[in-house]
Design a protein around this motif. Structure first.
Motif, PDB file in Angstrom:
ATOM      1  N   PRO A 259      -9.566  -3.565  -3.755  1.00 34.18           N
ATOM      2  CA  PRO A 259     -11.055  -3.022  -3.788  1.00 34.18           C
ATOM      3  C   PRO A 259     -11.737  -3.793  -3.091  1.00 34.18           C
ATOM      4  O   PRO A 259     -13.238  -3.203  -3.221  1.00 34.18           O
ATOM      5  CB  PRO A 259     -10.920  -3.100  -5.381  1.00 34.18           C
TER       6      PRO A 259
ATOM      7  N   ASP B 254      -5.193   9.288   4.994  1.00 33.04           N
ATOM      8  CA  ASP B 254      -4.538   8.803   3.721  1.00 33.04           C
ATOM      9  C   ASP B 254      -4.085   7.332   3.873  1.00 33.04           C
ATOM     10  O   ASP B 254      -3.953   6.764   2.737  1.00 33.04           O
ATOM     11  CB  ASP B 254      -3.031   9.622   3.840  1.00 33.04           C
TER      12      ASP B 254
ATOM     13  N   THR C  59     -17.263  -1.951  -6.798  1.00 36.99           N
ATOM     14  CA  THR C  59     -15.821  -1.418  -6.578  1.00 36.99           C
ATOM     15  C   THR C  59     -15.949  -0.043  -5.803  1.00 36.99           C
ATOM     16  O   THR C  59     -17.015   0.648  -5.872  1.00 36.99           O
ATOM     17  CB  THR C  59     -15.045  -1.250  -7.865  1.00 36.99           C
ATOM     18  N   TYR C  60     -14.626   0.381  -5.216  1.00 37.24           N
ATOM     19  CA  TYR C  60     -14.785   1.703  -4.835  1.00 37.24           C
ATOM     20  C   TYR C  60     -14.847   2.762  -5.707  1.00 37.24           C
ATOM     21  O   TYR C  60     -13.954   2.869  -6.416  1.00 37.24           O
ATOM     22  CB  TYR C  60     -13.447   1.701  -3.613  1.00 37.24           C
ATOM     23  N   ASN C  61     -15.521   3.585  -5.354  1.00 35.79           N
ATOM     24  CA  ASN C  61     -15.897   5.095  -6.396  1.00 35.79           C
ATOM     25  C   ASN C  61     -16.140   5.881  -5.113  1.00 35.79           C
ATOM     26  O   ASN C  61     -17.330   5.964  -4.726  1.00 35.79           O
ATOM     27  CB  ASN C  61     -16.813   4.724  -7.394  1.00 35.79           C
ATOM     28  N   PRO C  62     -15.238   7.015  -5.056  1.00 33.61           N
ATOM     29  CA  PRO C  62     -15.445   7.965  -4.066  1.00 33.61           C
ATOM     30  C   PRO C  62     -16.843   8.723  -4.226  1.00 33.61           C
ATOM     31  O   PRO C  62     -17.696   9.079  -3.435  1.00 33.61           O
ATOM     32  CB  PRO C  62     -14.407   8.954  -4.050  1.00 33.61           C
TER      33      PRO C  62
ATOM     34  N   ILE D 271       0.946  -1.250  -0.138  1.00 33.88           N
ATOM     35  CA  ILE D 271       0.022  -0.133  -0.037  1.00 33.88           C
ATOM     36  C   ILE D 271       0.924   1.226  -0.244  1.00 33.88           C
ATOM     37  O   ILE D 271       0.382   2.445   0.086  1.00 33.88           O
ATOM     38  CB  ILE D 271      -0.992   0.015   1.204  1.00 33.88           C
TER      39      ILE D 271
ATOM     40  N   LEU E  84      -8.029   1.114   0.313  1.00 28.94           N
ATOM     41  CA  LEU E  84      -9.090   1.282  -0.498  1.00 28.94           C
ATOM     42  C   LEU E  84      -8.591   1.213  -2.033  1.00 28.94           C
ATOM     43  O   LEU E  84      -9.211   0.424  -2.751  1.00 28.94           O
ATOM     44  CB  LEU E  84     -10.241   2.313  -0.195  1.00 28.94           C
ATOM     45  N   ASP E  85      -7.561   1.943  -2.185  1.00 28.54           N
ATOM     46  CA  ASP E  85      -6.770   1.798  -3.773  1.00 28.54           C
ATOM     47  C   ASP E  85      -6.343   0.684  -4.153  1.00 28.54           C
ATOM     48  O   ASP E  85      -6.600   0.207  -5.445  1.00 28.54           O
ATOM     49  CB  ASP E  85      -5.891   3.310  -3.667  1.00 28.54           C
ATOM     50  N   VAL E  86      -5.749   0.048  -3.325  1.00 27.90           N
ATOM     51  CA  VAL E  86      -4.749  -1.168  -3.387  1.00 27.90           C
ATOM     52  C   VAL E  86      -5.749  -2.476  -3.446  1.00 27.90           C
ATOM     53  O   VAL E  86      -5.520  -3.365  -4.199  1.00 27.90           O
ATOM     54  CB  VAL E  86      -3.749  -1.195  -2.732  1.00 27.90           C
TER      55      VAL E  86
ATOM     56  N   LEU F  56      -7.498   5.302   2.527  1.00 30.93           N
ATOM     57  CA  LEU F  56      -7.443   5.606   1.047  1.00 30.93           C
ATOM     58  C   LEU F  56      -6.491   4.761   0.562  1.00 30.93           C
ATOM     59  O   LEU F  56      -6.945   4.136  -0.622  1.00 30.93           O
ATOM     60  CB  LEU F  56      -7.386   7.046   0.933  1.00 30.93           C
ATOM     61  N   LYS F  57      -5.152   4.670   0.983  1.00 34.56           N
ATOM     62  CA  LYS F  57      -4.381   3.746   0.417  1.00 34.56           C
ATOM     63  C   LYS F  57      -4.741   2.361   0.377  1.00 34.56           C
ATOM     64  O   LYS F  57      -4.625   1.495  -0.669  1.00 34.56           O
ATOM     65  CB  LYS F  57      -2.917   3.829   0.938  1.00 34.56           C
TER      66      LYS F  57
END
Length: 158
Positions: free
Chosen positions: A59, A49, A80-83, A29, A55-57, A52-53
């Motif tokens: 899904p 932060d 999938t994660y979509n802000p 991450i 969630l980005d790596v 969010l890292k």
């Protein structure tokens, strides 16, 4: 408020699910290994932060599940994660839709039933005869004009 002990348990579930140790997870991450170590020991709290890292790596991790245990892990396939979607979901779930009784009438200054409310007598001041004084009221601090286009103006009579 995030319960740190529960958050750590959920983080350990993620590590087990992906078969990663703390070092590999931190590398994946993009955070320092010591940061993850301090977090897992309970010394530090997770930053936005950091979340969010994850969630980005990963899904499959649901934001609400990792923060407060609500929701599921792993997410349903195809979700999938979509802000933007998450923000809309939060807003729609926390703000009730207006009902007819909640709507504000077009004319805010017309009394609902003027026949039941007697008119108050307006008097003038001796110092300034153009300035009215309403009985049983204090000095006017400010007047705010609201316009239909969403703007407003503040008038301070003093």
């Amino acid at each position: 408020m995030v319960n740190i002990e529960d958050f750590i348990k959920r983080l350990e579930i993620i590590l087990d699910y992906y078969g990663l140790n703390a070092s590999a997870f931190a590398d994946k991450i993009g955070v320092q290994r010591s940061s993850l170590s301090h977090l897992l020991s309970g010394r530090n709290k997770p930053s936005l932060d950091f979340i969010l890292k994850i969630l980005d790596v990963f899904p499959d991790v649901d934001l609400y599940w990792i923060l407060n245990g609500k929701g599921v892990f792993p997410k349903s396939p195809g979700e999938t994660y979509n802000p933007e979607n998450k923000i809309a979901e939060v807003v729609n779930s926390t703000i009730p839709s207006p009902t007819q009784s909640d709507l504000i009438p077009e004319d805010l200054f017309t009394a609902a039933n003027p026949a039941t409310k007697p008119e108050e007598e307006i008097t003038k001041t001796k110092e300034n005869p153009n300035r009215p004084i309403y009985p049983n009221s204090g000095e006017v601090e400010k007047i705010v004009f609201f316009y239909k286009n969403g703007t407003f103006k503040v008038f301070n009579p003093n």
